[in-house]
Motif scaffolding. Structure first.
Motif, PDB file in Angstrom:
ATOM      1  N   SER A  26      -7.461 -13.585   4.494  1.00  0.00           N
ATOM      2  CA  SER A  26      -6.201 -12.892   4.781  1.00  0.00           C
ATOM      3  C   SER A  26      -5.463 -13.530   5.952  1.00  0.00           C
ATOM      4  CB  SER A  26      -6.479 -11.412   5.080  1.00  0.00           C
ATOM      5  OG  SER A  26      -7.291 -11.269   6.236  1.00  0.00           O
ATOM      6  N   GLY A  30      -1.908 -15.393   5.586  1.00  0.00           N
ATOM      7  CA  GLY A  30      -0.797 -14.909   6.394  1.00  0.00           C
ATOM      8  C   GLY A  30      -0.192 -16.002   7.256  1.00  0.00           C
ATOM      9  N   ASP A  33       1.634 -18.371   4.881  1.00  0.00           N
ATOM     10  CA  ASP A  33       2.566 -17.661   3.999  1.00  0.00           C
ATOM     11  C   ASP A  33       2.368 -18.085   2.542  1.00  0.00           C
ATOM     12  OD1 ASP A  33       4.525 -15.766   3.541  1.00  0.00           O
ATOM     13  OD2 ASP A  33       6.171 -17.211   3.665  1.00  0.00           O
ATOM     14  N   PHE A 114      -5.378   0.442   0.074  1.00  0.00           N
ATOM     15  CA  PHE A 114      -3.967   0.175   0.360  1.00  0.00           C
ATOM     16  C   PHE A 114      -3.047   1.101  -0.428  1.00  0.00           C
ATOM     17  CE2 PHE A 114      -0.169  -2.174  -1.157  1.00  0.00           C
ATOM     18  CZ  PHE A 114       0.532  -2.220   0.035  1.00  0.00           C
ATOM     19  N   LYS A 118      -0.612   3.984   1.208  1.00  0.00           N
ATOM     20  CA  LYS A 118       0.836   3.963   0.988  1.00  0.00           C
ATOM     21  C   LYS A 118       1.319   5.262   0.348  1.00  0.00           C
ATOM     22  CE  LYS A 118       3.338   0.817   1.381  1.00  0.00           C
ATOM     23  NZ  LYS A 118       4.237   0.377   2.491  1.00  0.00           N
ATOM     24  N   GLY A 128       5.813   0.860   6.881  1.00  0.00           N
ATOM     25  CA  GLY A 128       5.914  -0.583   6.725  1.00  0.00           C
ATOM     26  C   GLY A 128       4.780  -1.336   7.386  1.00  0.00           C
ATOM     27  N   ASP A 129       4.102  -0.673   8.325  1.00  0.00           N
ATOM     28  CA  ASP A 129       2.976  -1.323   9.012  1.00  0.00           C
ATOM     29  C   ASP A 129       1.741  -1.413   8.120  1.00  0.00           C
ATOM     30  OD1 ASP A 129       4.579  -1.518  11.236  1.00  0.00           O
ATOM     31  OD2 ASP A 129       3.840   0.353  12.130  1.00  0.00           O
ATOM     32  N   THR A 131       0.077  -2.850   5.250  1.00  0.00           N
ATOM     33  CA  THR A 131       0.185  -3.978   4.327  1.00  0.00           C
ATOM     34  C   THR A 131      -1.181  -4.288   3.730  1.00  0.00           C
ATOM     35  OG1 THR A 131      -0.214  -5.622   6.067  1.00  0.00           O
ATOM     36  CG2 THR A 131       2.081  -4.952   5.666  1.00  0.00           C
ATOM     37  N   LEU A 132      -1.170  -4.946   2.596  1.00  0.00           N
ATOM     38  CA  LEU A 132      -2.432  -5.307   1.946  1.00  0.00           C
ATOM     39  C   LEU A 132      -3.236  -6.278   2.807  1.00  0.00           C
ATOM     40  CD1 LEU A 132      -4.297  -5.089  -0.480  1.00  0.00           C
ATOM     41  CD2 LEU A 132      -2.981  -6.912  -1.585  1.00  0.00           C
ATOM     42  N   ASN A 134      -3.243  -6.437   6.074  1.00  0.00           N
ATOM     43  CA  ASN A 134      -3.824  -5.674   7.184  1.00  0.00           C
ATOM     44  C   ASN A 134      -5.040  -4.881   6.725  1.00  0.00           C
ATOM     45  OD1 ASN A 134      -4.322  -3.722   9.235  1.00  0.00           O
ATOM     46  ND2 ASN A 134      -2.257  -4.047  10.027  1.00  0.00           N
TER      47      ASN A 134
END
Length: 231
Positions: A26, A30, A33, A114, A118, A128-129, A131-132, A134
């Motif tokens: 991850s 990240g 990208d 996740f 959500k 929004g914080d 995320t998959l 995270n």
């Protein structure tokens, strides 16, 4: 007991490595990208492992640790003997199921947590914080810790009990697996309400699942003679 301790040291690498895979994958995905780079780092680690196996690892003669003087038999004879060994057959089937559950947990766990988080967050400001990436990172930490503690804990408990109860190994495996089922179920159900509680229950479920790794291998070692272990 010495062999059990060494097996615990060896097998804790599997769940820990899997958990670290989530973290490294991850983070690399990240940073670049691009999710593909999360997979491209794996061959590098695999090449390093192969190098260490070829040039560093010393493979002792099979059965040397047991003081065995048995001579190898034909592969057909070995297979027939293993099929007739009920303890080996049932242990293999049961551990296959454990690996199936562990694999499903590793593959679908982060996505399940996740989606649940959500859904629970809805339209709140801080959604929004979540995320998959995270969730996968934290999930990797949870599984790494459960592996670090679960594998040696299962081996240690089994070594203590087996001096009083001869069949302690299968009993420890059965109890830990049965207890892990409701904990894992409610762990993912709670993702709709609390992600932290989901992580906590998943950690305890992983702890119980990982307690089996070295114990099953230890059982296999003493129910199969040295000359047939390579089959």
């Amino acid at each position: 007991d010495q062999r059990s301790s060494v097996l615990a040291l060896f097998y804790f690498a599997i769940p820990v490595g899997t958990g670290l895979g989530y973290i490294v994958g991850s983070e690399v995905a990240g940073a670049t990208d691009d999710w593909r780079w999360g997979l491209r780092v794996t061959p590098i680690m695999g090449a390093l492992a192969v190098f260490m196996i070829i040039f560093i690892m010393q493979d002792p003669e099979r059965g040397a640790a047991d003081g065995s003087k048995l001579k190898p038999t034909s592969p057909i004879s070995d297979l027939k003997s293993l099929v007739r060994n009920k303890s080996y057959v049932f242990a293999t089937i049961a551990f296959t199921c454990v690996c199936y559950v562990a694999g499903a947990l590793m593959w679908w766990g982060p996505n399940f947590a996740f989606v649940g988080a959500k859904a629970a967050c809805g339209n709140k400001a801080n959604c929004g914080d979540i995320t998959l990436a995270n969730v996968s990172f934290k999930f990797g930490i949870v599984m790494t810790l459960s592996g670090l503690l679960g594998v040696p804990a299962g081996s240690y408990i089994s070594q203590i009990i087996r001096h009083q109860v001869p069949n302690a190994d299968p009993i420890v495996c059965a109890v830990t697996l049965l207890v892990s089922v409701p904990i894992l179920f409610f762990g993912f159900v709670t993702a709709n309400y609390s992600l932290s509680l989901c992580y906590g229950l998943t950690f305890f479920a992983g702890l119980l699942l990982n307690a089996n790794w070295s114990i099953v291998s230890d059982m296999t070692m003493y129910i199969v003679i040295p000359t047939r272990r390579g089959v």
